[in-house]
Scaffold this active site. Structure first.
Site, PDB file in Angstrom:
ATOM      1  N   LYS A   1       0.854  -1.202   0.000  1.00 59.83           N
ATOM      2  CA  LYS A   1       0.000   0.000   0.000  1.00 59.83           C
ATOM      3  C   LYS A   1       0.883   1.243   0.000  1.00 59.83           C
ATOM      4  O   LYS A   1       1.922   1.273   0.681  1.00 59.83           O
ATOM      5  CB  LYS A   1      -0.897  -0.027   1.242  1.00 59.83           C
TER       6      LYS A   1
ATOM      7  N   SER B   1      -9.626   1.804   2.946  1.00 64.58           N
ATOM      8  CA  SER B   1      -8.742   2.527   2.062  1.00 64.58           C
ATOM      9  C   SER B   1      -7.702   1.654   1.364  1.00 64.58           C
ATOM     10  O   SER B   1      -7.067   2.111   0.420  1.00 64.58           O
ATOM     11  CB  SER B   1      -8.024   3.617   2.841  1.00 64.58           C
TER      12      SER B   1
ATOM     13  N   SER C   1      -9.898  -0.528   7.084  1.00 64.96           N
ATOM     14  CA  SER C   1      -9.275  -0.338   5.773  1.00 64.96           C
ATOM     15  C   SER C   1      -8.568  -1.560   5.187  1.00 64.96           C
ATOM     16  O   SER C   1      -8.204  -1.534   4.008  1.00 64.96           O
ATOM     17  CB  SER C   1      -8.286   0.831   5.817  1.00 64.96           C
TER      18      SER C   1
END
Lengths: 95, 485
Positions: B78, B153, B177
């Site tokens: 990420k 996210s 997330s």
């Protein structure tokens, strides 16, 4: 919980966040609505309930104070928007 | 089977037996990225040349016998975890050109284990969002239905795993997330206990809630990644100083003696009936595997979780994001009248709407006159929520809930309605508030759209979660389905 435009502008000033007129109005509406929803918390009886800042709290985290190596100055300054002679350049604070 | 479809344990076996090389495996994954990423947009940066170099190095380690289990296996990270020499954007204009001078601890550990990093994944800006629509660059699309969101996210990480554009990925979870996008994309996603995985080098959003964890194709892979990333780090003073078990020992296919509870408050108003039904069906499977299921578990303060979370997280964010002043790194506006004007313009132009909204909300909750009524009140409610989990988890070993109240929603559907967007985290955020671990595993489909089941445990109870998740996975086929891309 209705915020005024002035309150929204004051909040933005506190954090030095530039927002335009349109954003001021949008945030006024949205933040008012969000805070209205959050009034639900006032229903909870929290008498004698201490606050939790960290759910899994550690206390007095200590370690040996051993010297180590730092990142090279040139690497750290590589991301600086402006720099001079190994320093970050900043605007004048007092003018 | 195409090589890119391998799990970690399958790929590791192929590498160990020298049936394929890491370069071949990496090539297969990069070809897959080439084929699908223009449609799903999971990656912000693809590190093809570096990945092939790392694959060659991995092949050398494999041939000279110094390889670890993850050596030579492609991974996606990420884009809020620092990668030395590779830009780390947080999907924000603010950090669009930021190239970290160091690796996050997680990245460092994975490199030491021989990771081949294929790229950095798209996310909601600064991890603030539940749909990946808040990326400043472009949204990521759900591979099960390209008109829908992948969750957020860590949406890019979840989609990269779901589409075989990586073998595994790393995400971060502040209010859901990792788990919510894992549920929306039908992959496995674990948010470990707060402090189990070092946060050093993770760009801070809400420091008392943020936690890094794996997104994988199955539960075995989740355990394998945890074996590498979990553990104490002296550079993160909130990291827990307790020994790390071998998580693969938890992977047993029965649940004899395991006590599970289903908290009724998690079947919230507005929950899609198919989601509730899928979780009820899953509990039948869990019972058949030997677990007992208690339907009378109650967590009555659950309904206050959303409000407490959306005060605590933005408050911490408003403090953490004060550092983006355009001086040391990141976006910087130079055309300004003075220092204050430069700072206002830098933040005003560098941050997107959701980040600004949360900074404003947090600033309000922390400001004079409102601190006690909002921030301190939320921290007291946090105590009640935490205690409630402690109590409930005394009588059962783990809790079972839906990961999200609905299947993936349409792109644009909730973008202009922050409260509706925030509600999509309603089942996941209490877990961060309490600091306990939670995992999402594939648990069915409604009209071809994924449903996730969340399993919640005690602090450092990852082994129980993995055991329940593994047994369920072995008894079902949901995780074997692939999106129609």
């Amino acid at each position: 919980m209705k915020l005024s435009r002035e309150e929204v502008k004051h909040l933005a000033l506190l954090v030095r966040l530039g927002i335009n007129e349109e954003e001021t109005e949008r945030f006024r509406e949205q933040l008012s609505n969000i805070l209205e929803n959050f009034q639900i918390l006032q229903q909870v009886d929290t008498t004698d309930v201490p606050p939790t800042a960290h759910a899994i709290a550690l206390e007095n985290v200590l370690r040996e104070d051993e010297p180590g190596s730092s990142l090279p100055v040139v690497d750290v300054l590589a991301n600086a928007p402006s720099q001079e002679e190994g320093y970050f350049m900043v605007r004048a604070v007092l003018e | 089977m195409d090589l890119c479809q391998s799990t970690i344990h399958q790929a590791a076996e192929l590498l160990r037996r020298r049936e394929v090389s890491s370069v071949e495996l990496t090539r297969a994954v990069l070809d897959r990225i080439e084929k699908v990423d223009s449609r799903v947009r999971a990656f912000v940066t693809i590190t093809e040349d570096m990945a092939l170099e790392q694959a060659k190095e991995a092949d050398r380690r494999i041939s000279d016998g110094t390889a670890a289990l993850l050596t030579g296996i492609p991974a996606a990270i990420k884009d809020n975890m620092c990668t030395r020499g590779i830009r780390t954007t947080c999907s924000s204009r603010m950090l669009e050109n930021f190239v970290p001078p160091y690796d996050a601890t997680v990245v460092e550990r994975l490199h030491a284990a021989g990771m081949v990093m294929v790229g950095k994944t798209n996310m909601d800006e600064f991890a603030m969002g539940s749909s990946n629509e808040h990326s400043a660059f472009f949204p990521t699309y759900n591979p099960w239905d390209l008109s829908r969101v992948p969750g957020g996210s860590s949406g890019g990480s979840a989609v990269s795993v779901a589409t075989d554009a990586t073998i595994y990925a790393i995400g971060s979870d502040t209010g859901g997330s990792i788990r919510q996008p894992a549920g929306f994309c039908s992959v496995v996603g674990l948010k470990p206990t707060y402090g189990r995985v070092s946060r050093y080098g993770l760009v801070a959003f809400a420091s008392s809630l943020d936690q890094i964890g794996p997104l994988t194709k199955d539960v075995t892979d989740c355990a394998l990644v945890m074996n590498v990333i979990a553990g104490h780090d002296s550079r993160d003073s909130t990291s827990l100083p307790y020994p790390v078990p071998d998580y693969t020992e938890s992977l047993v296919p029965d649940l004899k003696g395991v006590r599970l509870g289903v908290p009724k408050e998690y079947f919230v108003e507005g929950m899609q009936p198919e989601v509730a039904q899928a979780i009820r069906s899953a509990t039948v499977v869990l019972e058949e595997l030997g677990a007992t299921v208690d339907w009378d578990v109650s967590l009555p303060h659950t309904r206050y979780g959303l409000a407490a979370y959306y005060i605590i997280a933005p408050s911490e964010a408003s403090a953490n994001l004060a550092r983006y002043d355009g001086v040391k790194y990141g976006f910087s506006v130079k055309e300004a009248e003075n220092m204050w004007d430069a700072m206002e313009k830098t933040k005003g132009n560098g941050f997107g709407p959701e980040v600004k909204r949360r900074i404003m909300l947090g600033t309000y909750a922390l400001s004079a006159g409102y601190y006690d009524a909002y921030y301190l009140k939320a921290l007291r409610v946090r105590t009640l929520i935490r205690r409630e989990f402690e109590e409930a988890l005394k009588t059962v070993d783990a809790l079972v809930t839906p990961t999200s109240p609905t299947v993936p929603f349409k792109i644009g559907e909730k973008l202009d309605d922050p409260i509706q967007m925030y509600l999509s985290d309603v089942c996941t955020l209490p877990i961060n508030i309490a600091g306990v671990p939670g995992i999402s595993v594939p648990a069915g489909f409604a009209d071809g759209l994924p449903i996730g089941m969340q399993i919640i445990g005690r602090p450092l109870g990852e082994e129980v979660l993995l055991r329940v998740a593994y047994a369920y996975e072995q008894a079902t086929d949901w995780h074997k389905r692939k999106p129609p891309l």
